[in-house]
Scaffold this active site. Structure first.
Site, PDB file in Angstrom:
ATOM      1  N   CYS A 154       0.861  -1.189   0.000  1.00 13.16           N
ATOM      2  CA  CYS A 154       0.000   0.000   0.000  1.00 13.16           C
ATOM      3  C   CYS A 154       0.898   1.239   0.000  1.00 13.16           C
ATOM      4  CB  CYS A 154      -0.909  -0.012   1.230  1.00 13.16           C
ATOM      5  SG  CYS A 154      -1.763   1.553   1.496  1.00 13.16           S
ATOM      6  N   CYS A 191       0.677   3.307   3.225  1.00 11.13           N
ATOM      7  CA  CYS A 191       1.347   2.605   4.334  1.00 11.13           C
ATOM      8  C   CYS A 191       2.857   2.768   4.209  1.00 11.13           C
ATOM      9  CB  CYS A 191       0.970   1.130   4.351  1.00 11.13           C
ATOM     10  SG  CYS A 191      -0.619   0.760   5.131  1.00 11.13           S
ATOM     11  N   ASP A 239       0.201  16.641  -1.538  1.00  6.35           N
ATOM     12  CA  ASP A 239      -0.100  15.775  -2.670  1.00  6.35           C
ATOM     13  C   ASP A 239       0.991  15.962  -3.737  1.00  6.35           C
ATOM     14  OD1 ASP A 239      -2.996  14.364  -3.799  1.00  6.35           O
ATOM     15  OD2 ASP A 239      -1.415  14.825  -5.259  1.00  6.35           O
ATOM     16  N   HIS A 296      -3.931   1.227   8.457  1.00  5.35           N
ATOM     17  CA  HIS A 296      -4.487   0.999   7.112  1.00  5.35           C
ATOM     18  C   HIS A 296      -5.992   0.780   7.194  1.00  5.35           C
ATOM     19  CE1 HIS A 296      -4.564  -0.167   2.892  1.00  5.35           C
ATOM     20  NE2 HIS A 296      -5.493  -1.029   3.274  1.00  5.35           N
ATOM     21  N   GLY A 353     -13.364   8.214  -8.119  1.00  6.42           N
ATOM     22  CA  GLY A 353     -12.003   8.604  -8.448  1.00  6.42           C
ATOM     23  C   GLY A 353     -10.956   8.170  -7.452  1.00  6.42           C
ATOM     24  N   THR A 364      -8.014   6.306  -6.175  1.00  3.56           N
ATOM     25  CA  THR A 364      -6.945   5.548  -6.833  1.00  3.56           C
ATOM     26  C   THR A 364      -5.998   4.897  -5.833  1.00  3.56           C
ATOM     27  OG1 THR A 364      -5.549   7.518  -7.015  1.00  3.56           O
ATOM     28  CG2 THR A 364      -6.998   7.022  -8.891  1.00  3.56           C
ATOM     29  N   HIS A 395      -6.116   3.539   0.578  1.00  8.11           N
ATOM     30  CA  HIS A 395      -5.797   3.792   1.993  1.00  8.11           C
ATOM     31  C   HIS A 395      -6.477   5.131   2.261  1.00  8.11           C
ATOM     32  CE1 HIS A 395      -2.627   3.844   5.422  1.00  8.11           C
ATOM     33  NE2 HIS A 395      -3.395   4.925   5.592  1.00  8.11           N
ATOM     34  N   HIS A 418      -7.894   8.609   2.795  1.00  8.31           N
ATOM     35  CA  HIS A 418      -7.198   9.898   2.810  1.00  8.31           C
ATOM     36  C   HIS A 418      -8.196  11.011   2.579  1.00  8.31           C
ATOM     37  CE1 HIS A 418      -6.987   8.201  -1.266  1.00  8.31           C
ATOM     38  NE2 HIS A 418      -7.111   9.425  -1.724  1.00  8.31           N
ATOM     39  N   HIS A 469      -8.486  14.702   1.215  1.00  5.33           N
ATOM     40  CA  HIS A 469      -7.860  15.804   0.469  1.00  5.33           C
ATOM     41  C   HIS A 469      -8.251  17.123   1.133  1.00  5.33           C
ATOM     42  CE1 HIS A 469      -6.993  13.490  -3.375  1.00  5.33           C
ATOM     43  NE2 HIS A 469      -7.942  12.707  -2.862  1.00  5.33           N
TER      44      HIS A 469
HETATM   45  P1  AMP Z   1      -7.493   9.587  -4.769  1.00  4.78           P
HETATM   46  O1  AMP Z   1      -7.623   9.743  -6.266  1.00  4.78           O
HETATM   47  O2  AMP Z   1      -8.591  10.241  -3.992  1.00  4.78           O
HETATM   48  O3  AMP Z   1      -7.273   8.141  -4.383  1.00  4.78           O
HETATM   49  O4  AMP Z   1      -6.201  10.407  -4.384  1.00  4.78           O
HETATM   50  C1  AMP Z   1      -4.908   9.869  -4.402  1.00  4.78           C
HETATM   51  C2  AMP Z   1      -3.983  11.042  -4.363  1.00  4.78           C
HETATM   52  O5  AMP Z   1      -2.692  10.577  -4.009  1.00  4.78           O
HETATM   53  C3  AMP Z   1      -3.846  11.769  -5.707  1.00  4.78           C
HETATM   54  O6  AMP Z   1      -4.232  13.141  -5.549  1.00  4.78           O
HETATM   55  C4  AMP Z   1      -2.359  11.628  -6.028  1.00  4.78           C
HETATM   56  O7  AMP Z   1      -1.819  12.768  -6.668  1.00  4.78           O
HETATM   57  C5  AMP Z   1      -1.750  11.396  -4.664  1.00  4.78           C
HETATM   58  N1  AMP Z   1      -0.480  10.678  -4.651  1.00  4.78           N
HETATM   59  C6  AMP Z   1      -0.158   9.564  -5.346  1.00  4.78           C
HETATM   60  N2  AMP Z   1       1.091   9.176  -5.055  1.00  4.78           N
HETATM   61  C7  AMP Z   1       1.566  10.068  -4.150  1.00  4.78           C
HETATM   62  C8  AMP Z   1       2.809  10.215  -3.453  1.00  4.78           C
HETATM   63  N3  AMP Z   1       3.835   9.350  -3.633  1.00  4.78           N
HETATM   64  N4  AMP Z   1       2.963  11.273  -2.606  1.00  4.78           N
HETATM   65  C9  AMP Z   1       1.941  12.141  -2.436  1.00  4.78           C
HETATM   66  N5  AMP Z   1       0.749  12.049  -3.038  1.00  4.78           N
HETATM   67  C10 AMP Z   1       0.563  11.035  -3.896  1.00  4.78           C
HETATM   68 ZN    ZN Z   2      -2.294   1.419   3.666  1.00  4.91          ZN
END
Ligand code: AMP
Ligand code: ZN
Length: 113
Positions: A3, A6, A29, A45, A92, A94, A97, A99, A101
């Site tokens: 993950c 994680c 981000d 997690h 959306g 992706t 885990h 989070h 925004h």
């Molecule tokens: P979501 O689409 O809601 O799952 O948001 C995932 C977010 O994680 C996206 O805005 C990505 O730009 C961000 N993201 C992906 N990889 C990383 C990383 N290594 N460091 C910081 N943010 C990331």
């Molecule tokens: Zn995780």
């Protein structure tokens, strides 16, 4: 399955940290969609909002209040900011885990795309 968040929590992948305590980590981000775009994650997690239970209520409250604190630190508290919690693919999500925004520093459209 590995993950990404994680790994960030564990320090195995670097991140631009904004805040950390025993339960939460916040970091910028990597692909910011606004002048402020911070992600607040629980250290534990939890895959999606669908996996939250009553035992997580304090944690989710702390995530929301941390968003307000970060917005205040960045000067967006009064002008406004947006919190977004995407759940599953059609919304959306992706990274699976949980989070939150935290976006601010520009006008926000409604409804979101
Ligand atoms: P979501 O689409 O809601 O799952 O948001 C995932 C977010 O994680 C996206 O805005 C990505 O730009 C961000 N993201 C992906 N990889 C990383 C990383 N290594 N460091 C910081 N943010 C990331
Ligand atoms: Zn995780």
């Amino acid at each position: 399955m590995p993950c990404l968040f994680c790994h960030i929590v564990e320090g195995r992948i670097p991140a631009s940290k904004v805040y950390e305590d025993a339960d939460l980590l916040a970091f910028n981000d990597i692909n910011p969609q606004a002048p402020m775009h911070v992600l607040i994650v629980p250290k534990a997690h939890i895959a999606t909002a669908n996996d939250l239970t009553v035992e997580h209520d304090i944690l989710v409250g702390a995530m929301t209040r941390r968003a307000a604190a970060i917005a205040r630190e960045r000067g967006y508290h009064a002008s406004g900011y947006r919190t977004v919690l995407n759940c599953n693919a059609q919304a959306g999500q992706t990274v699976f885990h949980l989070h939150l925004h935290v976006l601010g520093g520009r006008d926000m459209a409604w409804p979101p795309g």
